[in-house]
Structures are given as C-alpha cells and as structure tokens.
Design an enzyme around this catalytic site. Structure first.
Site, PDB file in Angstrom:
ATOM      1  N   ARG A  60       1.010  -1.219   0.142  1.00 52.72           N
ATOM      2  CA  ARG A  60      -0.022   0.033  -0.155  1.00 52.72           C
ATOM      3  C   ARG A  60       0.885   1.078  -0.060  1.00 52.72           C
ATOM      4  O   ARG A  60       0.430   2.335  -0.470  1.00 52.72           O
ATOM      5  CB  ARG A  60      -0.925  -0.013   1.175  1.00 52.72           C
ATOM      6  CG  ARG A  60      -2.018  -0.907   1.088  1.00 52.72           C
ATOM      7  CD  ARG A  60      -2.691  -1.255   2.399  1.00 52.72           C
ATOM      8  NE  ARG A  60      -3.824  -0.175   2.390  1.00 52.72           N
ATOM      9  CZ  ARG A  60      -4.573  -0.101   3.565  1.00 52.72           C
ATOM     10  NH1 ARG A  60      -4.396  -0.609   4.702  1.00 52.72           N
ATOM     11  NH2 ARG A  60      -5.382   1.195   3.304  1.00 52.72           N
ATOM     12  N   ASP A 101      -3.935   7.408   3.390  1.00 51.49           N
ATOM     13  CA  ASP A 101      -3.306   8.047   2.177  1.00 51.49           C
ATOM     14  C   ASP A 101      -2.897   9.568   2.614  1.00 51.49           C
ATOM     15  O   ASP A 101      -3.256  10.085   3.616  1.00 51.49           O
ATOM     16  CB  ASP A 101      -3.919   7.687   1.037  1.00 51.49           C
ATOM     17  CG  ASP A 101      -5.192   8.728   1.175  1.00 51.49           C
ATOM     18  OD1 ASP A 101      -6.226   8.038   0.788  1.00 51.49           O
ATOM     19  OD2 ASP A 101      -5.081   9.836   1.117  1.00 51.49           O
ATOM     20  N   HIS A 116      -6.590   7.397  11.681  1.00 55.58           N
ATOM     21  CA  HIS A 116      -6.145   6.083  11.895  1.00 55.58           C
ATOM     22  C   HIS A 116      -4.636   5.977  11.398  1.00 55.58           C
ATOM     23  O   HIS A 116      -4.190   5.031  10.968  1.00 55.58           O
ATOM     24  CB  HIS A 116      -7.100   5.334  10.715  1.00 55.58           C
ATOM     25  CG  HIS A 116      -8.488   4.952  11.039  1.00 55.58           C
ATOM     26  ND1 HIS A 116      -9.597   4.786  10.555  1.00 55.58           N
ATOM     27  CD2 HIS A 116      -8.802   5.335  12.447  1.00 55.58           C
ATOM     28  CE1 HIS A 116     -10.468   4.571  11.333  1.00 55.58           C
ATOM     29  NE2 HIS A 116     -10.268   4.868  12.386  1.00 55.58           N
ATOM     30  N   THR A 184     -17.862   7.843   3.766  1.00 53.30           N
ATOM     31  CA  THR A 184     -17.604   6.701   4.795  1.00 53.30           C
ATOM     32  C   THR A 184     -18.734   5.918   5.189  1.00 53.30           C
ATOM     33  O   THR A 184     -20.012   6.585   5.088  1.00 53.30           O
ATOM     34  CB  THR A 184     -16.959   7.363   6.082  1.00 53.30           C
ATOM     35  OG1 THR A 184     -16.802   6.259   6.971  1.00 53.30           O
ATOM     36  CG2 THR A 184     -17.972   8.123   6.629  1.00 53.30           C
ATOM     37  N   ASN A 210     -21.976  10.800   0.285  1.00 49.88           N
ATOM     38  CA  ASN A 210     -21.855   9.669   0.062  1.00 49.88           C
ATOM     39  C   ASN A 210     -22.382   9.053  -1.210  1.00 49.88           C
ATOM     40  O   ASN A 210     -23.183   9.629  -1.866  1.00 49.88           O
ATOM     41  CB  ASN A 210     -22.130   8.629   1.242  1.00 49.88           C
ATOM     42  CG  ASN A 210     -21.231   7.470   1.692  1.00 49.88           C
ATOM     43  OD1 ASN A 210     -19.883   7.703   1.452  1.00 49.88           O
ATOM     44  ND2 ASN A 210     -21.637   6.385   1.702  1.00 49.88           N
TER      45      ASN A 210
HETATM   46  N1  APR Z   1     -17.742   9.166  -3.878  1.00 45.86           N
HETATM   47  C1  APR Z   1     -18.255   9.239  -2.676  1.00 45.86           C
HETATM   48  N2  APR Z   1     -18.610   8.111  -1.888  1.00 45.86           N
HETATM   49  C2  APR Z   1     -17.945   7.016  -2.199  1.00 45.86           C
HETATM   50  C3  APR Z   1     -17.347   6.735  -3.658  1.00 45.86           C
HETATM   51  C4  APR Z   1     -17.103   7.824  -4.382  1.00 45.86           C
HETATM   52  N3  APR Z   1     -16.454   7.891  -5.680  1.00 45.86           N
HETATM   53  N4  APR Z   1     -16.865   5.586  -3.533  1.00 45.86           N
HETATM   54  C5  APR Z   1     -17.191   4.815  -2.432  1.00 45.86           C
HETATM   55  N5  APR Z   1     -17.992   5.685  -1.557  1.00 45.86           N
HETATM   56  C6  APR Z   1     -18.423   5.383  -0.275  1.00 45.86           C
HETATM   57  C7  APR Z   1     -19.142   4.230  -0.360  1.00 45.86           C
HETATM   58  O1  APR Z   1     -20.522   4.028  -0.215  1.00 45.86           O
HETATM   59  C8  APR Z   1     -18.988   3.652   1.172  1.00 45.86           C
HETATM   60  O2  APR Z   1     -19.951   4.061   2.137  1.00 45.86           O
HETATM   61  O3  APR Z   1     -17.498   5.226   0.485  1.00 45.86           O
HETATM   62  C9  APR Z   1     -17.870   4.530   1.708  1.00 45.86           C
HETATM   63  C10 APR Z   1     -16.714   3.575   1.995  1.00 45.86           C
HETATM   64  O4  APR Z   1     -16.914   2.886   2.998  1.00 45.86           O
HETATM   65  P1  APR Z   1     -15.760   1.883   3.666  1.00 45.86           P
HETATM   66  O5  APR Z   1     -15.196   1.024   2.610  1.00 45.86           O
HETATM   67  O6  APR Z   1     -16.149   1.160   4.664  1.00 45.86           O
HETATM   68  O7  APR Z   1     -14.561   2.853   4.074  1.00 45.86           O
HETATM   69  P2  APR Z   1     -14.425   3.841   5.448  1.00 45.86           P
HETATM   70  O8  APR Z   1     -15.778   4.091   5.884  1.00 45.86           O
HETATM   71  O9  APR Z   1     -13.454   4.692   5.070  1.00 45.86           O
HETATM   72  O10 APR Z   1     -13.924   2.764   6.621  1.00 45.86           O
HETATM   73  C11 APR Z   1     -13.519   3.123   7.759  1.00 45.86           C
HETATM   74  O11 APR Z   1     -12.358   1.140   8.221  1.00 45.86           O
HETATM   75  O12 APR Z   1     -11.268  -0.947   7.578  1.00 45.86           O
HETATM   76  C12 APR Z   1     -11.233   0.196   8.356  1.00 45.86           C
HETATM   77  O13 APR Z   1      -9.410   1.623   8.989  1.00 45.86           O
HETATM   78  C13 APR Z   1     -10.128   1.315   7.737  1.00 45.86           C
HETATM   79  O14 APR Z   1     -10.343   3.728   7.783  1.00 45.86           O
HETATM   80  C14 APR Z   1     -11.069   2.448   7.382  1.00 45.86           C
HETATM   81  C15 APR Z   1     -12.229   2.405   8.380  1.00 45.86           C
END
Ligand code: APR
Length: 252
Positions: A60, A101, A116, A184, A210
């Site tokens: 990564r 990142d 994080h 998120t 989102n």
């Molecule tokens: N634009 C807007 N939203 C988006 C896009 C986009 N292009 N692509 C994806 N998403 C949204 C999705 O709908 C989803 O709800 O981003 C969200 C990503 O969710 P996760 O994959 O669960 O990521 P995140 O919420 O950041 O995870 C939180 O979990 O695994 C741990 O440490 C890791 O920081 C991370 C934490």
C-alpha cells in the site's frame, strides 16, 4: 448570532479517495473482500505473522509512492474551503480523515488529523519514534531513534487499537457549527459515533455526502448521494456563497 459561519469539521473515509484510484474497504470488490482484517490489520496478526502484515502495508505504501495516485477535485475542494473560509475570517475548517493515504496533504489541506495513522509514516515499537517512511519495512531496518533492529511498524491504527488525537477531535466536534461526513460507510467506531455526538446539538448543521446511505444516514440534517467529485465541489461553492445552512426547527 451569525450561524451562517463558524468552525467546520469534515470526516472523510475511503470514498473520497476512490476516484483517485484507491479501492475502498467495504464496497463490492473492496480491500476486505480480498484479504482478511484478522490476517493483516490487528496486533495479533502482526504478532503471528509480522512479515505478512509488513508486506500488506509495504504494497500500500509503494502505491502511494509511485506518483500515479493523485488528489481528485473533492480533495482539492476541501483544501479550497479551508483556505477561503479562514481568509474570510468565517472560522476554521478541519478535516478528520480515517484514510491513511496522503491525498489531503497533497491537495493542500493543513488542518488535518489522521485518526487512523498514515501509510507514509513508521513508528518504533520500543522508543515510539515516528518518522516519514518511504521504504519497505520488515527487512532488518534500524530505528533512527534508538538504533534497535527490527522494531519498526507502520504508523497505522489497527483494529483493537485506539485511534489518534481523540481528545482534540471531540474538542473540535464540540465547537463546530457544521459537520460533514464524506465517503464513509459509518461502520467503524469511534468515527461512526461522531454524528451521534454532534447531531443532538441544535447549533450544528450536519450533512452526509456518500455514494449510498451510511449506517448513520438518518441522523443527518441533509444527505446527498453521488460521486464525491460531483458533490464536494458543489457543496463547497454553496458554503462559500451562502454560508452554513440553518437547521429547520419544527414550528409548534
Ligand atoms: N464518492 C463518494 N462516496 C464513495 C465513493 C465515491 N466515489 N466510492 C465509495 N464511496 C462510499 C461508499 O458508498 C462507502 O459507504 O465510501 C464509503 C466507503 O466505506 P468503507 O469502504 O467502509 O470505508 P471507510 O468508511 O472509510 O472505512 C472506515 O474501516 O477498515 C477500516 O481503517 C479502515 O479507515 C477505514 C475504516
């Protein structure tokens, strides 16, 4: 009292970096569909198989270093908001990111908290020395802080560990007039709890941006769904033009 201005807190997740080419965690084909959290992102995983964990983060880290992953217009819009909101003396904009990142930094965000941790930093498990890391770990490197060998780990918060700067974060949430949750899923605590923490206050307007409703979607004053690169520049322009929207209080 002028409620159209004041401090802004923006929580970002993997969704803001998705259009820069970094996969998210829980979307279809996301990172956790390819590798088990228990194998690469917990203290026990590191204890059982440090080389596998180091390799997961080495890969990564290398992706962030190859120069192909760049901030997108959503990152850039947040940096613009921070800069212009401050220059108009309307308040402070702070980004609290769950992402490891460095795209917010590259876009120019300065009031930034990596709750994080950061993929481009490493930490000594013995002396606590934290430093910028552009190399693979797990191959006998020496800590520049204490000269011990094989004691460095990614400066990343694993599941079961305490996120960084929580006291400062709750202080910012207590003071803000606008809370935006962006990209998120609202799955991981304590970040997923921030909306409960601010949502009960009559003085804070809350917005979710989102691709789809997060776990906390119903708690927000306003929700917009779509790509971050479409939504964020628009919301930033609206804030800079009209200020913070006002809560619609139910008229008795
Ligand atoms: N634009 C807007 N939203 C988006 C896009 C986009 N292009 N692509 C994806 N998403 C949204 C999705 O709908 C989803 O709800 O981003 C969200 C990503 O969710 P996760 O994959 O669960 O990521 P995140 O919420 O950041 O995870 C939180 O979990 O695994 C741990 O440490 C890791 O920081 C991370 C934490």
């Amino acid at each position: 009292m002028d409620n159209t201005h004041g401090d802004i807190v923006i929580l970002t997740g993997a969704g803001i970096s998705q259009e820069s080419g970094l996969e998210t965690f829980r979307d279809k084909g996301g990172l956790w569909s390819k590798v088990n959290i228990e194998d690469v992102a917990t203290p026990k995983a590191y204890q059982n198989n440090p080389r596998k964990v180091q390799q997961f983060y080495n890969n990564r880290r290398r992706r962030m270093l190859n120069g192909l992953i760049k901030p997108n217009c959503a990152h850039n819009a947040l940096a613009k908001l921070e800069n212009e909101w401050l220059s108009k003396k309307w308040g402070k904009v702070t980004v609290i990111t769950q992402n490891i990142d460095n795209l917010h930094e590259l876009a120019g965000s300065e009031n930034l908290i990596h709750m994080h941790g950061e993929i481009l930093k490493a930490r000594c498990q013995k002396c606590g020395y934290i430093f910028t890391c552009n190399m693979d770990l797990g191959f006998g490197e020496v800590c520049a802080g204490c000269d011990r060998i094989n004691v460095l780990r990614p400066h990343v918060v694993w599941f079961g560990e305490t996120p960084l700067e929580m006291e400062r974060i709750y202080g910012l949430l207590e003071k803000c007039k606008l809370f935006i949750s962006l990209g998120t899923s609202g799955t991981v605590y304590p970040a997923a709890n921030f909306i409960q923490f601010v949502g009960s206050s009559p003085n804070v307007y809350t917005i979710e941006l989102n691709m789809e409703p997060s776990n906390g979607a119903t708690l927000f004053d306003e929700t917009r769904y779509g790509l971050a690169t479409d939504l964020v520049p628009l919301v930033v322009e609206e804030l800079l033009t009209c200020g913070i929207p006002q809560k619609i209080t139910s008229r008795i």
